[in-house]
Design a protein around this motif. Structure first.
Motif, short mmCIF file in Angstrom:
data_model
loop_
_atom_site.label_atom_id
_atom_site.label_comp_id
_atom_site.label_asym_id
_atom_site.label_seq_id
_atom_site.Cartn_x
_atom_site.Cartn_y
_atom_site.Cartn_z
N GLN A 1 0.82 -1.22 0.00
CA GLN A 1 0.00 0.00 0.00
C GLN A 1 0.86 1.27 0.00
O GLN A 1 0.34 2.37 -0.23
CB GLN A 1 -0.92 0.01 1.22
N ASN A 2 2.15 1.12 0.26
CA ASN A 2 3.07 2.26 0.31
C ASN A 2 4.26 1.98 -0.60
O ASN A 2 5.37 1.71 -0.13
CB ASN A 2 3.54 2.50 1.75
N PRO A 3 4.03 2.03 -1.92
CA PRO A 3 5.07 1.61 -2.87
C PRO A 3 6.38 2.40 -2.75
O PRO A 3 7.45 1.85 -3.03
CB PRO A 3 4.41 1.82 -4.24
N GLY A 4 6.29 3.65 -2.33
CA GLY A 4 7.52 4.44 -2.16
C GLY A 4 8.41 3.86 -1.07
O GLY A 4 9.64 3.76 -1.23
N GLN A 5 7.80 3.45 0.02
CA GLN A 5 8.57 2.83 1.11
C GLN A 5 9.11 1.46 0.70
O GLN A 5 10.24 1.10 1.04
CB GLN A 5 7.68 2.71 2.35
N LEU A 6 8.31 0.70 -0.04
CA LEU A 6 8.76 -0.61 -0.51
C LEU A 6 9.95 -0.45 -1.45
O LEU A 6 10.93 -1.20 -1.37
CB LEU A 6 7.61 -1.35 -1.20
N ALA A 7 9.89 0.55 -2.34
CA ALA A 7 11.00 0.80 -3.26
C ALA A 7 12.27 1.18 -2.50
O ALA A 7 13.38 0.71 -2.83
CB ALA A 7 10.63 1.92 -4.24
N ALA A 8 12.12 1.98 -1.45
CA ALA A 8 13.28 2.37 -0.63
C ALA A 8 13.89 1.16 0.06
O ALA A 8 15.12 1.02 0.14
CB ALA A 8 12.85 3.41 0.40
N LEU A 9 13.04 0.25 0.54
CA LEU A 9 13.52 -0.96 1.21
C LEU A 9 14.23 -1.88 0.22
O LEU A 9 15.27 -2.46 0.53
CB LEU A 9 12.33 -1.68 1.85
N ARG A 10 13.68 -1.99 -0.99
CA ARG A 10 14.31 -2.83 -2.01
C ARG A 10 15.66 -2.26 -2.44
O ARG A 10 16.58 -3.02 -2.77
CB ARG A 10 13.38 -2.95 -3.22
N ALA A 11 15.78 -0.95 -2.38
CA ALA A 11 17.04 -0.31 -2.78
C ALA A 11 18.08 -0.39 -1.68
O ALA A 11 19.29 -0.29 -1.95
CB ALA A 11 16.77 1.15 -3.15
N ASP A 12 17.64 -0.56 -0.44
CA ASP A 12 18.57 -0.53 0.69
C ASP A 12 18.13 -1.55 1.75
O ASP A 12 17.32 -1.26 2.61
CB ASP A 12 18.62 0.88 1.30
N HIS A 13 18.71 -2.75 1.66
CA HIS A 13 18.32 -3.82 2.57
C HIS A 13 18.79 -3.57 4.01
O HIS A 13 18.35 -4.27 4.92
CB HIS A 13 18.87 -5.16 2.07
#
Length: 405
Positions: A265-277
């Protein structure tokens, strides 16, 4: 103090269950304590109050160490529910000192930081295998395929429950936990009693086997406790094992699916997590705060207590709203926003005081392991269909979480 009829709080309303957080905001704005007639409870929505009350010795998870049901102004449970209450009432979550102290001291030996750290390779390996199977299948139900089997296997491994015996553990747990909802139905009580009887009988046989042939597991360790101050009765041992199984996976399962639903539901946060584990540790904490797996925790008033000028008498029950406390703007900046980088995050999803979750370090390892495995092996994971919420309030979760790779 606000009367129940004026409140937006309605734990049986599907709209409320879908998103209780706006109603919590209203509760916090309107006062520190509210009487809720349908459950005869005092609702406490603020973080500071909940945190303080979790450490308050005038409150207890039980009253039977000090009062009879009659002395406390309460009615004894129906006789037909006795198997459930015998099982539940001998677990340390529903005991107070000195019994709570004695049992927790013994069980905590299995949850030392060193012991939990030793489990990490096993947890990470199992998480990787479960996610690999999900990826090979092109997707599936994240609840059924990853979130459930991981913590159930870990706690069963710790207890020494053979793999061939593990299939009924999750159904037993779900049926028993149905009794923790507000005003559980007769059908829920019947299921909980049946599960209590079956689970207890299974553990009684397993304990007998471990007495005859000890292993390198927690049940054998509990049996081997020779200190008279720590020794458990058989019922305490059974109740402790059930509590560890239930508490040892219920929150982890629901945190996993609630968390991934929030990420989708928060794709921006998911993208940030995928970019920085490296965000995984703070993401685990924030997702537990953002959509709290245990929404409410009850305690009995053993001696009169005052909250904001309202005297709550002995014999009353206080319902601490963890979900509301975790969204309190007095503690969390912009609490309705999911922020995986949130640094100051004193959420109370693991409770506090003497009933602080003994398995919290293990739960964090499990949540981080499954999250890392999904980020690494399924970087394109996406929602396949809108998830359906379970019709529960106290234990907040989803019926399933369909995903595809």
């Amino acid at each position: 103090m606000t009367a129940e009829s004026d409140l937006a709080f309605d734990p049986w309303d599907p709209a409320f269950l879908a998103d209780p957080y706006p109603a919590y905001a209203e509760l916090r704005e309107r006062g520190r304590v509210h009487w809720f007639e349908p459950t005869n409870q005092w609702l406490v929505p603020h973080h500071a109050d909940v945190s303080a009350l979790l450490r308050e010795r005038r409150l207890g998870r039980t009253y039977q160490h000090r009062f009879t049901h009659e002395e406390f102004g309460r009615t004894a449970p129906p006789p037909e529910q006795e198997p459930f209450h015998t099982l539940n009432d001998h677990g340390m979550l529903d005991l107070e000192p000195p019994d709570h102290t004695r049992i927790r001291r013994l069980v905590s030996k299995a949850f030392t930081p060193r012991t939990v750290e030793r489990l990490k390779p096993y947890v990470e390996g199992l998480a990787a295998d479960l996610v690999s199977a999900l990826v090979d299948a092109g997707g599936g139900d994240l609840l059924r395929d990853v979130a459930e089997p991981l913590p159930v296997a870990v706690i069963a491994e710790m207890l020494g429950i053979p793999e061939s015996d593990r299939a009924p553990l999750r159904p037993w747990s779900a049926d028993i936990c149905g009794m923790y909802e507000l005003k559980p139905s007769g059908e829920s009580a019947t299921k909980a009693v049946r599960a209590s009887v079956e689970f207890s009988e299974y553990l009684r046989e397993l304990i007998a086997e471990r007495r005859a042939k000890p292993g390198d597991d927690l049940i054998s360790g509990l049996i081997a406790a020779h200190d008279e101050d720590d020794r458990l009765t058989e019922q305490e041992m059974i109740s402790t094992c059930v509590l560890l199984l239930n508490a040892g996976h219920e929150a982890t399962v629901n945190s996993t699916v609630n968390g991934w639903a929030a990420l989708f539901q928060n794709p921006g946060q998911l993208a940030a997590l995928r970019a920085d584990h490296s965000l995984v540790p703070s993401a685990v904490e924030e997702l537990m705060r953002y959509d709290t797996p245990l929404q409410l925790f009850e305690r009995w008033v053993l001696d009169d207590i005052e909250i904001d000028g309202t005297v709550i008498p002995r014999g009353a029950e206080i319902a601490m709203l963890f979900g509301s406390a975790n969204h309190d703007p007095a503690v969390f900046t912009d609490p309705a926003r999911l922020d995986l980088t949130r640094a100051d995050n004193p959420h109370i999803s693991f409770s506090a005081g003497i009933h602080y979750c003994i398995g919290a370090p293990l739960a964090r390892i499990e949540l981080a392991a499954s999250m890392r495995a999904l980020l690494e092996q399924a970087p394109t994971l996406r929602l396949a269909e809108e998830p359906e919420r379970k019709p529960n309030f106290v234990i907040r979760g989803l019926e399933g979480l369909a995903v595809e790779v």
